[in-house]
Each structure stands twice: as structure tokens, then as C-alpha cells.
Design a protein around this motif. Sequence first.
Motif: not given
Length: 294
Positions: A123-125, A200-204, A226-235, A253-258
Motif C-alpha cells: 500500500g501507499t501510506y 520514499d521506499s521500503e529500502q529506506a 505487511g510485506t515483512r514482519g518479525c517479533w522480538i522478546s526479552e525477559l 513506504n511505512v514501517g510500524v513497531g509496537v
Amino acid sequence: MTDSQGEGGEEPSRGAAESVPPPVAAPGGPGDFSGGADSMFYGSAMPGPPAAGPGYGLPGPGYQPPLPYPPPARGGNTMLIVAGVLGLVVVLVVGVVIGFVASGGDGSSAAAGESAPEKQGPGTYSMSGVTNACDLVDPTPLTKWSPTPEGAPVHEETPQSPHSNGTLKCEVAYTSKTEDPLARFSLNEATMMVEAELADSEQALSHFCTKPARDHLQMGEISGLGTRGCWISELYGDLVESRTYRVEALDGNVGVGVRINLTREQGSPPVSWGELDAVARAQVRRTFDGLKQN
């Protein structure tokens, strides 16, 4: 005097009633047609009946009338059929080529009256319509672990420019503190930080889903987000356990982190990684939806 002379010594005329029989053809020689139809069909010339002439009368017993001319060869008709089939094949091939070119050469043209399905891509964001990043955040799930809001949500928005990516950030916090400082589990807290970065692009956005340089972190890939995703955990922690779970995803053209942080006293009701994962993924999708333009 020979036997052929009569009593008067005169030789009989060849025009008399007595006739001389026709010569008998030698086997295999001229005039021999006993070989059947094949010898006639493949000879150099088709023989006819003997010509009448002096000394020749009606055909004798050894004469065979010629067979009728053979039927015309069928090779001409066969060639016409072959030529017709080849012509039809050429017409079909030309039609296929014309159709292929008209469809753009990718073979994806739809049937008449139907439109080809659109391909789904990233998509375009845009953050142009967002004035408060916390409008994209739903903090309700945090109240399951700590019910009381701790201060006002904190937000930050940095518009995108030709020299830098645009960023959005929102942080919300909840606590289990009460008026009784000795209340059980009063140290429990739950916070959530939502970040979005537009480029401007996913490469950035290649720094997303890059494992931090800490040995006690766990990391894995996520599909369907999305087109690529991952999870990271810490304890870490003992008497008071600190648990951190983060989901990152890229799309267009967007990256989201929660990131969700939980502080839990010993004896607190357990919280699984699956619960944190479900909340984090839902918030990533909510942020995508709030920024998507198409």
C-alpha cells in the motif's frame, strides 16, 4: 512348281476370300498384353487395337482387347486437402499471435465482458492527516494487566521532508497502584509504545526487523502482516519480572513497531507471550489502517 500354285499355274491373289490370320505376338514383345493391367498402366504408351491393313481381317483368337483407361490418380485431391489444412493452421497461428500482442504479451487478458483482477501489492501510506499519533492507538488491552492510567499519553509527530523520514510516536502507560501503598501487586505496570516511520521506499526502512545486539533477546519472523514482519522478546528480573514484547512490520513506504512492557511482581497472574503477540499485532494493523491512502 510349289504347293501354293494352282492347277493353272497362277498364284492366288491376296484379295481373295481366303485371309491370312494375324501374326501372333511373341510373349513379352510388342502387342503382347497378357501381362494384365499393370503392364499397361506403367508402359510408355497405351496400345490400341491393331490397325487394319492389307492382309489383316478380324482379330484372331490370341488377341485381347485393351482395358479401359485407368481412373485419374487421386494425388491431386490429396494435395488440395493438405494445402487446405496448412492454410487453416496458418490462420489460427496468426490469430493467436494477434491476441497475444493485444493482451500486452503477458497472457493475462480477461474474457470478453470481464475485467482482469487487480494485483494486490504494497500500500501507499501518508501521515498528512495525522495531528496526534495517539489517535491511532487503542490502549484498552493494557487495562487487563494494570487498570489505572498513569499520566496523559505522550505523542510526537515529525513530518516527512526531502532529507528525512517522517515519524509518529505515541506512548501510553497504566499502573496497578492504589491509595494503599501496601496493596498487593502495586508495582505492576503495563506500557505500550507505537512508532511509525514513513519513507520514499521500503529500502529506506531496512533497519526494521534488525535484531539488537543483546544476547538475551529472542527473535522470529511473522507472516501475514505487511510485506515483512518479525517479533522480538526479552525477559529479565527476579522478584519483579520485566517482560518486553515487540512486533515490527513493513508495508510499502511505512514501517510500524509496537512495543509492550510489563512489570510483574512475583505471584501475579501469568501473562503468556501469545497474549502480548495478539495485542501487538492488532495495534500494528490499526496503525497501517490509519495511515493507508489506497
